[in-house]
Design an enzyme around this catalytic site. Sequence first.
Site, mmCIF file in Angstrom:
data_model
loop_
_atom_site.group_PDB
_atom_site.id
_atom_site.type_symbol
_atom_site.label_atom_id
_atom_site.label_comp_id
_atom_site.label_asym_id
_atom_site.label_seq_id
_atom_site.Cartn_x
_atom_site.Cartn_y
_atom_site.Cartn_z
ATOM 1 N N HIS A 129 -3.636 2.405 7.421
ATOM 2 C CA HIS A 129 -3.224 1.158 7.529
ATOM 3 C C HIS A 129 -3.686 0.189 8.744
ATOM 4 O O HIS A 129 -4.369 -0.815 8.378
ATOM 5 C CB HIS A 129 -1.718 1.028 7.284
ATOM 6 C CG HIS A 129 -1.158 -0.367 7.288
ATOM 7 N ND1 HIS A 129 -0.951 -0.920 6.016
ATOM 8 C CD2 HIS A 129 -1.029 -1.280 8.441
ATOM 9 C CE1 HIS A 129 -0.366 -2.086 6.433
ATOM 10 N NE2 HIS A 129 -0.288 -2.442 7.735
ATOM 11 N N GLU A 130 -3.506 0.791 9.703
ATOM 12 C CA GLU A 130 -3.696 0.042 10.867
ATOM 13 C C GLU A 130 -5.274 -0.105 10.966
ATOM 14 O O GLU A 130 -5.842 -1.023 11.501
ATOM 15 C CB GLU A 130 -3.248 0.453 12.225
ATOM 16 C CG GLU A 130 -1.620 0.704 12.380
ATOM 17 C CD GLU A 130 -0.869 -0.867 12.068
ATOM 18 O OE1 GLU A 130 -1.663 -1.873 12.470
ATOM 19 O OE2 GLU A 130 0.252 -0.773 11.468
ATOM 20 N N HIS A 133 -6.433 -2.905 9.048
ATOM 21 C CA HIS A 133 -6.324 -4.064 9.645
ATOM 22 C C HIS A 133 -7.765 -4.337 10.554
ATOM 23 O O HIS A 133 -8.283 -5.627 10.531
ATOM 24 C CB HIS A 133 -5.248 -4.287 10.696
ATOM 25 C CG HIS A 133 -3.974 -4.654 10.064
ATOM 26 N ND1 HIS A 133 -3.670 -5.715 9.191
ATOM 27 C CD2 HIS A 133 -2.894 -4.022 10.209
ATOM 28 C CE1 HIS A 133 -2.380 -5.743 8.632
ATOM 29 N NE2 HIS A 133 -1.827 -4.677 9.322
ATOM 30 N N GLU A 190 -1.459 -7.650 5.116
ATOM 31 C CA GLU A 190 -0.768 -6.293 5.096
ATOM 32 C C GLU A 190 -0.814 -5.578 3.758
ATOM 33 O O GLU A 190 -1.072 -4.507 3.740
ATOM 34 C CB GLU A 190 0.955 -6.498 4.992
ATOM 35 C CG GLU A 190 1.451 -7.273 6.439
ATOM 36 C CD GLU A 190 0.712 -6.267 7.678
ATOM 37 O OE1 GLU A 190 0.508 -5.135 7.349
ATOM 38 O OE2 GLU A 190 0.893 -6.888 8.756
HETATM 39 ZN ZN LIG Z 1 -0.110 -3.864 8.969
#
Ligand SMILES: [Zn+2]
Length: 261
Positions: A129-130, A133, A190
């Site tokens: 997930h990170e 980003h 997100e």
């Molecule tokens: Zn996030």
Amino acid sequence: MIAAVIAIVSLVGYFRSTTVNAVTGEKQHVGGISPDQEIALGIQAAPQMEQQYGGESQDSEATKLVQDVGAEIAHGSDAAKTPYNFQYHLLADTQTINAFALPGGQVFITQALLKRLKTRGQLAGVLGHETGHVVARHSAQQIAKQQLTQGLTGAAVLASYNSRNGGMGSAAVAALIGQLVTLRFSRQDELQADELGVRFESQAGYDPRAMIGVMQVLKEASGSRTVDFFSTHPNPDNRIDKIKAAIAAEFPNGVPSNLKP
Ligand SMILES: [Zn+2]
């Protein structure tokens, strides 16, 4: 009059400088910020981020786990096709349940979050997930938006910022770094990071359903008083449905059985 000219110039600059993200396929406005600048800014901001969460963890075994799983994501997924320099850090904070990313590839997870994760795949989900980003250039997009609202100020800061010699010492660059450390991504960012996390972790050999497990961990943790994750990340219940949809889109014939938990 001058202010109006500046506003128009910065608006034109913002909408003119469109780049297509090679991994997400999206057209983005990153205000001419280069991947090299993102990498340099992230490296520059990392110590400040670490300081806020007790510094780097002294637990060498757990640190190695984070680095190993991070390397699997960075080298085993579409993230490897990007110019970013991924580094995965375990932070010593045992109270704040959180994970975050700075532009260019600096990724962090707190010890408090790590100890609640139940499988290696869940860790791959958080780091995926990170990493999402970073790959989707969410910080660069935010900086570009700030440049827009600040007229030419932000653009001038980055123009004077030379990633080769560091270009440091400027108060404006220091202010920009301060903004990066406290940056909040949008809800849409997100959800996109969740989708990319699902993709990256399955490419790295993990069952993407581990991401649903991560959301359950976060949900359980929401009962405790120090869940910072929720100030930066949307409600896990809403995310689970979207994650399930992302998994179904990635694997229309079902998740392969040879993926690791
Ligand atoms: Zn996030």
